[in-house]
Write a protein that holds these residues in place. Sequence first.
Motif, PDB file in Angstrom:
ATOM      1  N   LYS A   9       0.651  -1.314   0.143  1.00  0.00           N
ATOM      2  CA  LYS A   9       0.552   0.059  -0.145  1.00  0.00           C
ATOM      3  C   LYS A   9       0.866   1.102  -0.240  1.00  0.00           C
ATOM      4  O   LYS A   9       0.327   2.266  -0.320  1.00  0.00           O
ATOM      5  N   ILE A  10       2.126   1.090   0.876  1.00  0.00           N
ATOM      6  CA  ILE A  10       3.154   2.333   0.409  1.00  0.00           C
ATOM      7  C   ILE A  10       3.580   2.503  -0.712  1.00  0.00           C
ATOM      8  O   ILE A  10       3.926   4.201  -1.375  1.00  0.00           O
ATOM      9  N   ASN A  11       4.084   1.084  -0.760  1.00  0.00           N
ATOM     10  CA  ASN A  11       5.375   1.635  -1.712  1.00  0.00           C
ATOM     11  C   ASN A  11       4.770   1.338  -3.414  1.00  0.00           C
ATOM     12  O   ASN A  11       5.301   2.223  -4.230  1.00  0.00           O
ATOM     13  N   LYS A  12       3.797   0.643  -2.981  1.00  0.00           N
ATOM     14  CA  LYS A  12       2.798   0.783  -4.821  1.00  0.00           C
ATOM     15  C   LYS A  12       3.929  -0.401  -6.243  1.00  0.00           C
ATOM     16  O   LYS A  12       4.006   0.838  -6.818  1.00  0.00           O
ATOM     17  N   PRO A  13       4.089  -0.826  -5.602  1.00  0.00           N
ATOM     18  CA  PRO A  13       5.359  -1.390  -6.558  1.00  0.00           C
ATOM     19  C   PRO A  13       4.797  -1.891  -8.160  1.00  0.00           C
ATOM     20  O   PRO A  13       3.533  -2.678  -8.106  1.00  0.00           O
ATOM     21  N   LYS A  14       5.286  -2.151  -8.989  1.00  0.00           N
ATOM     22  CA  LYS A  14       4.445  -2.074 -10.019  1.00  0.00           C
ATOM     23  C   LYS A  14       4.121  -3.185 -10.765  1.00  0.00           C
ATOM     24  O   LYS A  14       3.229  -3.547 -11.289  1.00  0.00           O
ATOM     25  N   PHE A  15       4.655  -4.225  -9.872  1.00  0.00           N
ATOM     26  CA  PHE A  15       4.161  -5.582 -10.598  1.00  0.00           C
ATOM     27  C   PHE A  15       3.612  -6.046  -9.434  1.00  0.00           C
ATOM     28  O   PHE A  15       3.706  -7.506  -9.135  1.00  0.00           O
ATOM     29  N   ASN A  16       3.136  -5.472  -8.261  1.00  0.00           N
ATOM     30  CA  ASN A  16       2.449  -5.858  -7.191  1.00  0.00           C
ATOM     31  C   ASN A  16       0.865  -5.315  -7.268  1.00  0.00           C
ATOM     32  O   ASN A  16       0.651  -4.525  -7.988  1.00  0.00           O
ATOM     33  N   PHE A  17      -0.149  -6.619  -7.599  1.00  0.00           N
ATOM     34  CA  PHE A  17      -1.829  -6.321  -7.222  1.00  0.00           C
ATOM     35  C   PHE A  17      -2.683  -6.161  -6.536  1.00  0.00           C
ATOM     36  O   PHE A  17      -2.169  -7.310  -5.312  1.00  0.00           O
ATOM     37  N   LYS A  18      -3.384  -4.761  -5.849  1.00  0.00           N
ATOM     38  CA  LYS A  18      -3.690  -5.167  -4.412  1.00  0.00           C
ATOM     39  C   LYS A  18      -4.966  -6.435  -4.736  1.00  0.00           C
ATOM     40  O   LYS A  18      -5.470  -5.678  -5.248  1.00  0.00           O
ATOM     41  N   ALA A  19      -5.590  -7.277  -3.883  1.00  0.00           N
ATOM     42  CA  ALA A  19      -6.531  -7.906  -3.512  1.00  0.00           C
ATOM     43  C   ALA A  19      -7.618  -7.651  -2.997  1.00  0.00           C
ATOM     44  O   ALA A  19      -7.464  -6.148  -1.594  1.00  0.00           O
ATOM     45  N   LYS A  20      -8.260  -7.702  -3.293  1.00  0.00           N
ATOM     46  CA  LYS A  20      -9.735  -7.173  -3.246  1.00  0.00           C
ATOM     47  C   LYS A  20      -9.916  -7.857  -1.686  1.00  0.00           C
ATOM     48  O   LYS A  20      -9.922  -9.133  -1.670  1.00  0.00           O
ATOM     49  N   ASN A  21     -11.132  -7.022  -1.303  1.00  0.00           N
ATOM     50  CA  ASN A  21     -11.876  -7.959   0.346  1.00  0.00           C
ATOM     51  C   ASN A  21     -12.858  -8.171   0.235  1.00  0.00           C
ATOM     52  O   ASN A  21     -13.841  -7.675  -0.456  1.00  0.00           O
ATOM     53  N   ASN A  22     -13.356  -9.518   0.491  1.00  0.00           N
ATOM     54  CA  ASN A  22     -14.464 -10.220   0.674  1.00  0.00           C
ATOM     55  C   ASN A  22     -15.006  -9.921   1.899  1.00  0.00           C
ATOM     56  O   ASN A  22     -15.948 -10.725   2.532  1.00  0.00           O
ATOM     57  N   PHE A  23     -14.548  -9.215   2.770  1.00  0.00           N
ATOM     58  CA  PHE A  23     -14.730  -9.734   3.925  1.00  0.00           C
ATOM     59  C   PHE A  23     -15.891  -8.205   5.063  1.00  0.00           C
ATOM     60  O   PHE A  23     -15.158  -7.163   4.710  1.00  0.00           O
ATOM     61  N   THR A  24     -16.347  -8.414   5.619  1.00  0.00           N
ATOM     62  CA  THR A  24     -17.369  -6.924   6.466  1.00  0.00           C
ATOM     63  C   THR A  24     -17.043  -6.256   7.553  1.00  0.00           C
ATOM     64  O   THR A  24     -16.366  -5.208   7.826  1.00  0.00           O
TER      65      THR A  24
END
Length: 359
Positions: free
Chosen positions: A263-278
Amino acid sequence: MYAILDIETTGGKFNEEGITEIAIYKFDGTQIVDQFISLVNPEKAIQPFVVNLTGINNGMLKNAPKFFEVAKRIVEITTDCILVAHNANFDNRILTTEFRRLGFDFERNTLCTVELSQKLMPEQSSYKLGKLCRSLGIPVSSRHRADGDAIATVQLFKLLLNKDTSKEIVKQAIKIENSKKLAPKLLSILDELPSTAGLFYIYNSEKTIIYIGKGKNIKKTVNQLFLRTSKKAQIIQNTVITVSFEETGNELIAQLKYLEEIKINKPKFNFKAKNNFTKIEFSNENLLVIDKGRSIGEKSVLLIENSELIGFGYTELSHQINNIEILRNLVSPMENSLSNRNTVKNYLQKNTVEKLIRF
């Protein structure tokens, strides 16, 4: 590599001081790998107020080696290292001046733990070494002696490395070397990695983090990445200049740091996972999760307070764990997000940690 040091001097006029004691710890980011500690005969009298402050007197230094006799060892232990000190400008100026008197040009990059502490721990009331260490529960065995202050600075620097989520400290230590052919370069990178749990950071020629990975065996995980044939993996293999790593001691801390640093460094080849919980609830409002640290005798500590995830840190001292005020200073803050809470809860449900303390 870092050379963490402290110097005691005679006092006196600016650039006329002489070194009376020096302690240098060579630190690889995880542990001390070499050290040099010595009294030094400054060939001049020590100011009386300095004698009262340090306890070092002229008689103690009569048979101590002169600076020219320890200069070679200082050069050896600091070569290819960044100098780290509490008020680094002072220590570097003193060393540079002493070497200039010998006709030697001593140049090293420096990091100051005063400046780093002010940036990474802005809530502290004082940045003097003694007061700062006291608030963090770091013991100082011999205040105003080179060895005691230097080893305290090592412990402080380890804490600062942990709090430096943007990796600015590590980036300063990276050397760009792109003359090797691909296969030998990758093999050379692997040789430097540990077979322990933690994170690894892949950098390009501009010292930009392009990929962050995690695993219970850093070397094995990086090796697997280098053997993959996917398009993304091949781009990373061709782009990588160097890989740094951070041992975490256990997989829980690795997972939490991984989420935070993407989240902090935002690397080009990483993808942020989606949250499926509330909503994620902990079984206890106030909880300390104690588990393995990065070395023998060290423990990782995860702090949950008032049902909120506060952060994590490392300690080798039981009194730090037993003092909640010290713990709050020690831990690196972590976002109380659903993804972090879910990571902690899932880990505790599926794994056994060393100790859970409810308070």
